[in-house]
Scaffold this motif. Structure first.
Motif, PDB file in Angstrom:
ATOM      1  N   THR A 153       0.818  -1.223   0.000  1.00 62.39           N
ATOM      2  CA  THR A 153       0.000   0.000   0.000  1.00 62.39           C
ATOM      3  C   THR A 153       0.846   1.265   0.000  1.00 62.39           C
ATOM      4  N   GLY A 154       2.141   1.138   0.337  1.00 63.45           N
ATOM      5  CA  GLY A 154       3.048   2.274   0.270  1.00 63.45           C
ATOM      6  C   GLY A 154       3.169   3.106   1.524  1.00 63.45           C
ATOM      7  N   GLY A 155       2.464   2.762   2.584  1.00 68.27           N
ATOM      8  CA  GLY A 155       2.488   3.576   3.803  1.00 68.27           C
ATOM      9  C   GLY A 155       3.856   3.683   4.453  1.00 68.27           C
ATOM     10  N   THR A 156       4.534   2.557   4.611  1.00 70.78           N
ATOM     11  CA  THR A 156       5.849   2.574   5.242  1.00 70.78           C
ATOM     12  C   THR A 156       6.864   3.286   4.360  1.00 70.78           C
ATOM     13  N   ALA A 157       6.824   3.012   3.071  1.00 72.54           N
ATOM     14  CA  ALA A 157       7.765   3.666   2.148  1.00 72.54           C
ATOM     15  C   ALA A 157       7.554   5.179   2.136  1.00 72.54           C
ATOM     16  N   GLU A 158       6.313   5.607   2.066  1.00 72.38           N
ATOM     17  CA  GLU A 158       6.012   7.042   2.068  1.00 72.38           C
ATOM     18  C   GLU A 158       6.528   7.696   3.356  1.00 72.38           C
ATOM     19  N   GLY A 214      17.979  15.896   6.200  1.00 75.31           N
ATOM     20  CA  GLY A 214      18.755  16.721   5.288  1.00 75.31           C
ATOM     21  C   GLY A 214      19.289  15.937   4.107  1.00 75.31           C
ATOM     22  N   ALA A 215      19.123  14.606   4.145  1.00 70.75           N
ATOM     23  CA  ALA A 215      19.596  13.770   3.045  1.00 70.75           C
ATOM     24  C   ALA A 215      18.684  13.914   1.835  1.00 70.75           C
ATOM     25  N   GLU A 216      19.223  13.601   0.662  1.00 64.31           N
ATOM     26  CA  GLU A 216      18.437  13.590  -0.569  1.00 64.31           C
ATOM     27  C   GLU A 216      18.052  12.144  -0.871  1.00 64.31           C
ATOM     28  N   VAL A 217      16.769  11.877  -0.988  1.00 59.56           N
ATOM     29  CA  VAL A 217      16.303  10.541  -1.366  1.00 59.56           C
ATOM     30  C   VAL A 217      16.365  10.466  -2.887  1.00 59.56           C
ATOM     31  N   VAL A 218      17.290   9.629  -3.403  1.00 60.56           N
ATOM     32  CA  VAL A 218      17.502   9.556  -4.852  1.00 60.56           C
ATOM     33  C   VAL A 218      16.703   8.435  -5.503  1.00 60.56           C
ATOM     34  N   GLY A 219      16.031   7.613  -4.695  1.00 52.34           N
ATOM     35  CA  GLY A 219      15.193   6.564  -5.258  1.00 52.34           C
ATOM     36  C   GLY A 219      14.789   5.543  -4.214  1.00 52.34           C
ATOM     37  N   LEU A 220      13.870   4.694  -4.632  1.00 50.60           N
ATOM     38  CA  LEU A 220      13.405   3.590  -3.803  1.00 50.60           C
ATOM     39  C   LEU A 220      13.367   2.359  -4.695  1.00 50.60           C
ATOM     40  N   ALA A 221      13.950   1.265  -4.223  1.00 49.76           N
ATOM     41  CA  ALA A 221      13.967   0.013  -4.975  1.00 49.76           C
ATOM     42  C   ALA A 221      13.346  -1.089  -4.138  1.00 49.76           C
ATOM     43  N   VAL A 222      12.483  -1.882  -4.763  1.00 54.12           N
ATOM     44  CA  VAL A 222      11.856  -3.022  -4.105  1.00 54.12           C
ATOM     45  C   VAL A 222      12.026  -4.258  -4.983  1.00 54.12           C
ATOM     46  N   ASP A 229       1.374   4.954  -6.707  1.00 57.22           N
ATOM     47  CA  ASP A 229       1.002   6.374  -6.805  1.00 57.22           C
ATOM     48  C   ASP A 229       1.380   7.132  -5.544  1.00 57.22           C
ATOM     49  N   ARG A 230       1.087   6.541  -4.406  1.00 57.74           N
ATOM     50  CA  ARG A 230       1.371   7.171  -3.118  1.00 57.74           C
ATOM     51  C   ARG A 230       2.874   7.417  -2.951  1.00 57.74           C
ATOM     52  N   VAL A 231       3.676   6.411  -3.283  1.00 63.37           N
ATOM     53  CA  VAL A 231       5.118   6.517  -3.099  1.00 63.37           C
ATOM     54  C   VAL A 231       5.732   7.457  -4.136  1.00 63.37           C
ATOM     55  N   GLU A 232       5.255   7.402  -5.365  1.00 60.39           N
ATOM     56  CA  GLU A 232       5.795   8.321  -6.380  1.00 60.39           C
ATOM     57  C   GLU A 232       5.530   9.774  -6.013  1.00 60.39           C
TER      58      GLU A 232
END
Length: 191
Positions: A140-145, A155-163, A174-177
């Protein structure tokens, strides 16, 4: 297990995609009736498959010029830590509330029936760090979001998420994007 190509999925060689998909087993009616659980433990027990997955994740970190990998509790630790070692970068865990000693930053988020909270060491990330977030499954994307929101507060830059696996029928993409705000979401396999 059937896999479909997600429009945002990296192009995996067919043999790697098939190797990973063949090692994820369906467990019907777990943890409750009507649920088809995707068990990744056979993949972890297979050195060839786990090694291939580690190489792919380390490659994503390199392509995105990540300086740290963040793994989400708990299977994100299993996947993210070896990828960080292979990529030659640091690893930072995001844990459930109360599991990390010392000063932490926390982020609350809503679940289907209640709420939860995650934490990261306050000094684990800093401005200038380029972070790739890794987890096993996007549902559902809740934890990732919540993780993206938490990591940005460091202060870090999140450059991506991989699963490893995206459960597309649960609509978490959609939620995570939205939370990633233009950074890529890469699902190696999707159902």
């Amino acid at each position: 297990m059937s896999t479909t190509d997600s429009s945002a999925a990296p192009l995996l060689p067919a043999d790697v995609r098939d190797l990973l998909a063949d090692r994820i087993h369906d467990v019907p009616d777990y943890p409750k009736p009507g649920v088809m659980f995707k068990d990744i433990t056979p993949l972890l027990a297979d050195a060839e498959a786990f090694g291939a997955l580690t190489e792919v994740l380390a490659g994503i970190a390199g392509r995105l010029r990540a300086t740290k990998i963040v793994g989400l509790e708990a299977r994100g630790f299993i996947l993210g830590a070896p990828a960080a070692v292979r990529a030659g970068i640091g690893f930072v865990p995001v844990r459930k509330s109360g599991k990390l000693p010392g000063a932490t930053l926390s982020q609350a988020y809503d679940l289907e029936y209640g709420s939860a909270q995650i934490e990261v060491h306050a000094a684990g990330l800093a401005e200038g760090d380029r972070v790739l977030v890794i987890d096993d499954v996007l549902a559902t994307g809740g934890t990732a979001e919540a993780s993206v929101q938490l990591l940005r507060r460091t202060g870090a830059e999140v450059v991506g998420l991989a699963v490893l696996l995206e459960l597309g029928f649960l609509g978490g993409r959609d939620r995570v994007e939205r939370a990633l705000a233009g950074a890529p979401l890469e699902a190696l396999l999707a159902v």
